[in-house]
Write a protein that holds these residues in place. Structure first.
Motif, PDB file in Angstrom:
ATOM      1  N   THR A  23     -64.799 -28.364   8.659  1.00 52.71           N
ATOM      2  CA  THR A  23     -63.755 -28.152   9.658  1.00 52.71           C
ATOM      3  C   THR A  23     -62.451 -28.833   9.256  1.00 52.71           C
ATOM      4  OG1 THR A  23     -64.486 -30.047  10.904  1.00 52.71           O
ATOM      5  CG2 THR A  23     -65.398 -27.929  11.524  1.00 52.71           C
ATOM      6  N   LEU A  24     -62.498 -29.725   8.274  1.00 48.88           N
ATOM      7  CA  LEU A  24     -61.271 -30.381   7.809  1.00 48.88           C
ATOM      8  C   LEU A  24     -60.243 -29.322   7.416  1.00 48.88           C
ATOM      9  CD1 LEU A  24     -59.634 -32.814   6.793  1.00 48.88           C
ATOM     10  CD2 LEU A  24     -60.894 -32.675   4.651  1.00 48.88           C
ATOM     11  N   GLY A  49     -68.171 -28.967  15.392  1.00 49.35           N
ATOM     12  CA  GLY A  49     -67.444 -29.019  14.138  1.00 49.35           C
ATOM     13  C   GLY A  49     -68.381 -28.927  12.960  1.00 49.35           C
ATOM     14  N   GLY A  50     -68.227 -29.850  12.018  1.00 44.97           N
ATOM     15  CA  GLY A  50     -69.020 -29.853  10.795  1.00 44.97           C
ATOM     16  C   GLY A  50     -68.141 -30.303   9.651  1.00 44.97           C
ATOM     17  N   VAL A  61     -56.901 -34.990  14.896  1.00 42.89           N
ATOM     18  CA  VAL A  61     -57.052 -33.567  14.593  1.00 42.89           C
ATOM     19  C   VAL A  61     -58.357 -32.983  15.137  1.00 42.89           C
ATOM     20  CG1 VAL A  61     -55.558 -33.620  12.581  1.00 42.89           C
ATOM     21  CG2 VAL A  61     -57.987 -34.100  12.295  1.00 42.89           C
ATOM     22  N   LYS A  62     -59.258 -33.835  15.547  1.00 47.13           N
ATOM     23  CA  LYS A  62     -60.539 -33.342  16.050  1.00 47.13           C
ATOM     24  C   LYS A  62     -60.797 -34.038  17.370  1.00 47.13           C
ATOM     25  CE  LYS A  62     -64.762 -32.446  13.577  1.00 47.13           C
ATOM     26  NZ  LYS A  62     -65.614 -32.996  12.527  1.00 47.13           N
ATOM     27  N   ASN A  63     -61.061 -33.284  18.409  1.00 43.89           N
ATOM     28  CA  ASN A  63     -61.116 -33.916  19.724  1.00 43.89           C
ATOM     29  C   ASN A  63     -61.841 -33.007  20.703  1.00 43.89           C
ATOM     30  OD1 ASN A  63     -60.640 -35.182  22.131  1.00 43.89           O
ATOM     31  ND2 ASN A  63     -58.400 -35.170  21.952  1.00 43.89           N
ATOM     32  N   VAL A  64     -62.989 -33.455  21.196  1.00 46.16           N
ATOM     33  CA  VAL A  64     -63.659 -32.665  22.234  1.00 46.16           C
ATOM     34  C   VAL A  64     -63.876 -33.493  23.494  1.00 46.16           C
ATOM     35  CG1 VAL A  64     -64.797 -31.075  20.643  1.00 46.16           C
ATOM     36  CG2 VAL A  64     -65.986 -33.156  21.316  1.00 46.16           C
ATOM     37  N   ALA A  65     -63.014 -34.498  23.693  1.00 46.62           N
ATOM     38  CA  ALA A  65     -63.146 -35.340  24.875  1.00 46.62           C
ATOM     39  C   ALA A  65     -62.523 -34.641  26.082  1.00 46.62           C
ATOM     40  CB  ALA A  65     -62.496 -36.693  24.634  1.00 46.62           C
ATOM     41  N   HIS A  99     -67.230 -37.666   8.686  1.00 46.96           N
ATOM     42  CA  HIS A  99     -66.185 -36.774   8.202  1.00 46.96           C
ATOM     43  C   HIS A  99     -64.913 -37.588   7.991  1.00 46.96           C
ATOM     44  CE1 HIS A  99     -69.148 -33.975   9.559  1.00 46.96           C
ATOM     45  NE2 HIS A  99     -68.909 -34.188  10.828  1.00 46.96           N
ATOM     46  N   ASN A 158     -63.333 -38.556  11.706  1.00 45.33           N
ATOM     47  CA  ASN A 158     -64.415 -38.405  12.698  1.00 45.33           C
ATOM     48  C   ASN A 158     -65.616 -39.246  12.259  1.00 45.33           C
ATOM     49  OD1 ASN A 158     -66.175 -35.456  14.045  1.00 45.33           O
ATOM     50  ND2 ASN A 158     -66.089 -37.556  14.742  1.00 45.33           N
ATOM     51  N   ARG A 199     -50.492 -30.806  14.608  1.00 44.32           N
ATOM     52  CA  ARG A 199     -50.902 -31.175  13.261  1.00 44.32           C
ATOM     53  C   ARG A 199     -49.949 -30.492  12.289  1.00 44.32           C
ATOM     54  NH1 ARG A 199     -56.866 -29.208  12.097  1.00 44.32           N
ATOM     55  NH2 ARG A 199     -56.426 -30.232  10.131  1.00 44.32           N
ATOM     56  N   GLU A 235     -70.129 -26.873  23.044  1.00 38.00           N
ATOM     57  CA  GLU A 235     -69.719 -28.207  22.594  1.00 38.00           C
ATOM     58  C   GLU A 235     -68.454 -28.188  21.751  1.00 38.00           C
ATOM     59  OE1 GLU A 235     -71.272 -30.952  23.633  1.00 38.00           O
ATOM     60  OE2 GLU A 235     -72.588 -29.663  24.811  1.00 38.00           O
ATOM     61  N   GLY A 255     -65.449 -36.284  18.584  1.00 36.10           N
ATOM     62  CA  GLY A 255     -64.810 -35.277  17.752  1.00 36.10           C
ATOM     63  C   GLY A 255     -65.530 -33.951  17.769  1.00 36.10           C
ATOM     64  N   GLU A 256     -66.856 -34.003  18.022  1.00 31.29           N
ATOM     65  CA  GLU A 256     -67.593 -32.750  17.967  1.00 31.29           C
ATOM     66  C   GLU A 256     -68.902 -32.762  18.746  1.00 31.29           C
ATOM     67  OE1 GLU A 256     -67.974 -32.281  13.741  1.00 31.29           O
ATOM     68  OE2 GLU A 256     -69.450 -33.867  13.535  1.00 31.29           O
ATOM     69  N   HIS A 257     -69.346 -33.924  19.218  1.00 31.29           N
ATOM     70  CA  HIS A 257     -70.636 -33.964  19.922  1.00 31.29           C
ATOM     71  C   HIS A 257     -70.499 -33.768  21.421  1.00 31.29           C
ATOM     72  CE1 HIS A 257     -72.412 -36.559  16.407  1.00 31.29           C
ATOM     73  NE2 HIS A 257     -72.066 -35.356  16.042  1.00 31.29           N
ATOM     74  N   ASP A 276     -61.088 -36.098   8.443  1.00 33.04           N
ATOM     75  CA  ASP A 276     -60.409 -35.988   9.731  1.00 33.04           C
ATOM     76  C   ASP A 276     -60.686 -37.181  10.642  1.00 33.04           C
ATOM     77  OD1 ASP A 276     -62.224 -32.909  10.270  1.00 33.04           O
ATOM     78  OD2 ASP A 276     -62.961 -34.941  10.148  1.00 33.04           O
ATOM     79  N   ASP A 334     -69.638 -40.691  17.778  1.00 30.70           N
ATOM     80  CA  ASP A 334     -68.870 -39.540  17.300  1.00 30.70           C
ATOM     81  C   ASP A 334     -67.383 -39.744  17.532  1.00 30.70           C
ATOM     82  OD1 ASP A 334     -68.352 -36.827  16.584  1.00 30.70           O
ATOM     83  OD2 ASP A 334     -68.392 -36.283  18.701  1.00 30.70           O
TER      84      ASP A 334
END
Lengths: 492, 449
Positions: A153-154, A149-150, B180-184, A370, A375, B208, A146, A413-415, A373, A339
């Motif tokens: 992770t920032l 993150g968490g 900055v965060k992306n899992v798409a 979060h 999220n 970034r 997946e 963002g993380e799911h 970032d 997410d």
């Protein structure tokens, strides 16, 4: 599934049993995304890589779909056996194979629980940085699938920034190695491509991860605000002051109430929002940074700033954050977690739109996310026994994701995309973009047996957009893939 | 059949305008890779023009070399076919600088130093090189170049958020995003990092940014032996410090740049720290204490201009095109094996006419070495081949690799520059899937792609 396949499967993992009875399979009919359900035909528990290879080869030979599963904590239906078949449960492969403090890395099996790695290296002064809120139960293999993150992770990045190498069983049963012990090996970054492929490129059987030295000092602050807007402005203020905290988390009033009821940390129930801010690093200068953050919060109409006085208080504050999802369970039989990510500065607009969506559909939405970032994690509260309400939840979810994309953000963002957001991918990507992703997937997974019909709609099966492709197998690709896999196998 | 240079020039003039397609001698000479020159140089003005051109190139089976600012064109063997140099000199627009969200989207031909110019007033920077870097953003991506501050700020694969890429079959695609965060979807951006333009031409990038530190210092320390310098480097890495660089340099070749003097056989440790004033002071003090306990000979601390100059020299030396009398090799190993790698490289082989100059990033595990070649050496190619083979065999045990980054043409055309065959089959299949006509950078990438 044919009886003979089950018998072969049983022989591979003997003396470990198979699960085939309906009541046994109930647990596996969904993961953390509970709106969709589909039971597998069988669940199997391999204990070593050879068994995984044998299971995958068997499935490939008989054309049976299969899905790898870790702890089943995923929130996008990634571990759902959508087309039945075999769930390959990796939790028995949970060993730490090597810890190399000198090179700050560890080699682990995929079923290892995330937190167990940090605990194992704690005495050496190290930890594993990606820390999903489910880290007490989710597995490293699931995190790799997946790209989890968490909160931290920032500052430290997500799973992909911490994975150096992978051992993978490809969907035809070949064993390959991507990356390794060091960075920048010449050639493609196949490790980077594989991380976040949501179980559709193969099954990870070993992961080389970076471990990080524990910071010399940590400081945790809680700041309470009357409104989420004020808290959002403080978030922007902190970042633009040049401070990147290790974590910068927000909870709204509904979440504060649920968390306080669950953990009694003395949170003010009338606060509109709180920020959980953590600094880490070199002790010198940290006090000054904490003071600057406190000042920025005060400038943004903060009601109060509380600094954790010791490790116990810090742990309590984090417990509140990490168990916030669970605490929401006090308010509702079910909740649906989204997410989406937005540029951080659009937080106030995003939260206003979430309120509108909440009113439009008559649904309560709790926010715990979060903030640093951008999220979001809106939790839409509902009762699954009320089918009319479930319909509204789905519509609200659609609007939430649309709002994120409208604000210049993305779906997840993380799911992950999984099953859940697959049909929204066309909001972000053109058909040509998606088609290249499909072609890449075909290189790994030509039979589409490995976690089928996830992430990107199959050609011609896209419910949301125009049907522009047919289901005709691409023979040229399949031949190329067969040869490619052969090569990868030889070189592995 | 490939069209004649004049016919090709006419086609490209029609596509891009007469002012953006050249076939005269001075123009093509400026785009030479080793001794190979393109028939035509073309400079499209938009990503759509790049795409239209690639479609044409693919159809006409042209050999194309994408060209950013030309700072690292010596990487890889020269192109097998070189009809057109595709210059990205016009693709230099900044599309979005979102300082509040610490992201930058720009066209791929933009030089890193222009990014510094733009972001320094807001106290932000893109940590992929030094402030004066001429390299283009697309070039840094295609060559997988990370800055010397990678240990603290991350490298190319950590900082890249999104790309727009033109594929040889005429598709213009977008991957990743501006958040900055992306899992798409699949992380397709990773496919283009370090691919030397073999699979598509990246026309736009989103990165970034990082905040400029309040303070920074560089601690330079001379040690009597490499072993002592290495032990100090390991101690610094193991302490609760957060350096942005932990590097070692050879006594050869660095004397002019260093604030400490080095005798032959000695080595210097460079520790770069940044952050708040207090944390920098603390780290420098601890770093000095560690070095003293490892029998340092001499120590000095650089800041301000002097620090910038040293930083620049490190980066320039690592990435610039060296002279044809040198062989430049980059070795990757786990950090604990850096000393072993240096041991292998430092014994000047018979084809060397002087000491080996090197720079080792002890935090990342990367060593760059330059060997001065003896042009009179008998059978130079065979000697270098044997030496390289020996190095690779010994690095294999340590999961390491060795890449030839620069060498005289006679060598680079005959050596196995990349030296890895692992997964080469998979790469070939990708190449045939996404660049079936082999239009892009033919013969330059891993596995002869």
């Amino acid at each position: 599934m044919e009886q003979s396949v089950l018998q072969e499967l049983a022989a591979i993992v003997a003396p470990q049993p198979l699960l085939t009875q309906p009541e046994e399979l109930l647990v596996y009919e969904c993961d953390g995304h509970t709106l969709d359900k589909a039971p597998p035909d069988v669940v199997v528990f391999p204990t070593n890589t050879e068994q995984v290879i044998a299971i995958v080869k068997l499935a490939s030979r008989h054309g049976v779909p299969f899905v790898a599963r870790g702890a089943g904590t995923g929130l996008s239906g990634g571990a759902l056996a959508l087309e039945g078949g075999i769930v390959i449960e990796m939790c028995r492969m949970n060993k730490i194979l090597e810890i190399d403090y000198g090179n700050q890395r560890a080699v682990v099996q995929p079923g290892l629980v995330n937190l167990h790695l940090s605990l194992a290296v704690a005495d050496g002064g190290f930890y594993y940085a990606p820390d999903p809120s489910s880290q007490g139960s989710c597995t490293i293999g699931g995190n790799v699938a997946e790209n989890s993150g968490g909160p931290h992770t920032l500052k430290y990045g997500v799973t992909t920034n911490h994975v150096l190498g992978l051992e993978v069983v490809l969907p035809n049963g070949d064993l390959v190695h991507f990356g390794g012990a060091i960075l920048d090996t010449p050639g493609y970054d196949l490790t980077g491509l594989f991380v976040g492929s949501e179980g559709t490129f193969g099954i990870v059987t070993s992961v080389t991860v970076r471990i990080m030295r524990k910071p010399q000092a940590v400081k945790t602050l809680l700041a309470f605000f009357e409104t989420v807007e004020a808290a959002s402005n403080a978030v922007s203020g902190i970042i633009s002051a040049g401070i990147i905290p290790a974590a910068l988390e927000m909870m709204d009033n509904l979440t504060i109430q649920a968390v306080e009821a669950a953990i009694q940390a003395g949170l003010p129930l009338d606060a509109g929002a709180l920020l959980l801010i953590e600094l880490d690093g070199i002790e010198d200068g940290m006090e000054a940074d904490a003071q600057r953050i406190s000042d920025i919060c005060q400038q943004n109409d903060c009601q109060n700033v509380r600094v954790a006085q010791d490790d116990a208080e810090r742990a309590l504050l984090w417990k509140g954050r990490k168990e916030a999802f669970g605490a929401i369970g006090r308010l509702t039989p079910n909740y649906y977690t989204h997410d989406g990510v937005i540029p951080r500065t659009r937080l106030p607009e995003a939260l206003t739109r979430l309120q509108l969506i909440s009113h439009r559909y008559g649904l309560r939405i709790a926010n715990v996310f979060h903030a640093g970032d951008g999220n979001l994690h809106p939790l839409v509260l509902y009762d699954e026994r009320d089918s009319e309400e479930v319909e509204r939840v789905l519509k609200a979810g659609h609007d939430i994701l649309q709002a994120c994309v409208d604000l210049g953000g993305v779906l997840s963002g993380e799911h992950g995309i999984g099953l859940e957001k697959k049909n929204c991918m066309s909001w972000l990507f053109s058909e040509a973009d998606l088609d290249v992703m499909r072609r890449v997937r075909e290189v790994f997974n030509p039979q589409e047996l490995c976690n089928p019909n996830k992430v990107i709609p199959l050609r011609g099966r896209c419910r949301c957009g125009a049907v522009t492709h047919d289901d005709t197998p691409d023979h040229e690709t399949h031949e190329a893939v067969a040869a490619a896999m052969q090569d990868a196998h030889v070189h592995a | 059949m490939t069209p004649s240079p004049t016919a090709l020039h006419n086609r490209l003039t029609a596509l891009f305008g007469a002012e953006n397609a050249w076939m005269d001698e001075p123009a093509t000479a400026g785009y030479a890779v080793a001794s190979r020159r393109p028939a035509v140089v073309a400079a499209p003005c938009t990503a759509e023009q790049v795409t239209a051109f690639l479609e044409l190139a693919s159809r006409e089976k042209l050999g194309v070399v994408p060209w950013g600012r030309g700072t690292q064109m010596h990487l890889g063997p020269p192109p097998a076919e070189y009809d057109v140099a595709l210059s990205l000199k016009h693709l230099t627009r900044v599309l979005e600088y979102d300082s509040a969200n610490l992201t930058l989207t720009a066209e791929a031909g933009l030089a890193l130093r222009e990014v510094y110019r733009l972001t320094i007033p807001g106290r932000q920077f893109l940590p992929l090189g030094y402030p004066g870097s001429e390299a283009s953003l697309g070039g840094l991506l295609a060559t997988n170049t990370s800055g010397v501050k990678r240990l603290r700020y991350g490298g190319m694969r950590d900082l890249l958020l999104g790309i727009r890429v033109a594929l040889p079959e005429g598709e213009l695609l977008r991957y990743g995003g501006r958040v900055v965060k992306n899992v798409a979807g699949y992380d397709m951006c990773k496919l283009y990092i370090g691919s030397l333009g073999a699979f598509g031409v990246v026309t736009e990038v989103t990165f970034r940014l990082a905040m400029l530190p309040e303070d920074e210092r560089l601690l330079a320390v001379a040690f009597p032996t490499l072993a002592q310098g290495m032990a100090a480097a390991t101690a610094v890495r193991s302490a609760a410090l957060l350096p942005s660089t932990v590097a070692l340099v050879s006594s050869a070749g660095w004397a002019d740049s260093l604030p400490v003097s080095l005798q032959p056989g000695q080595a210097a440790l460079l520790v770069h720290v940044d952050g708040s004033h207090e944390s920098v002071q603390r780290q420098i003090a601890e770093g000095e204490a560690i070095c003293t306990s490892h029998e340092a000979v001499e120590a000095a601390t650089l800041s301000g201009e002097a620090l910038l100059t040293m930083w620049e020299r490190q980066e320039v030396w690592r990435t610039s095109s060296p002279d044809p009398a040198l062989l430049q090799v980059r070795v990757g190993v786990p950090p604990s094996s850096v000393e072993t790698a240096l041991g292998l490289l430092d014994e000047a082989p018979g084809f060397c006419r002087g000491p080996v100059r090197w720079l080792a990033d002890a935090g990342i595990g990367s060593v760059t070495a330059r060997l001065p070649l003896d042009a009179q050496a008998d059978d130079l190619v065979a000697q270098v081949q044997a030496w390289l083979g020996g190095i690779r065999a010994r690095l294999d045990d340590r999961q390491g690799f060795a890449v030839v980054e620069s060498a005289p043409e006679i060598l680079i055309t005959q050596l196995d520059v990349w030296g890895t065959s692992s997964g080469a089959g998979l790469l070939k299949r990708y190449k045939s899937r996404f660049d079936p006509q082999g239009a892009l950078n033919r013969g330059r990438y891993v596995g002869g792609l």
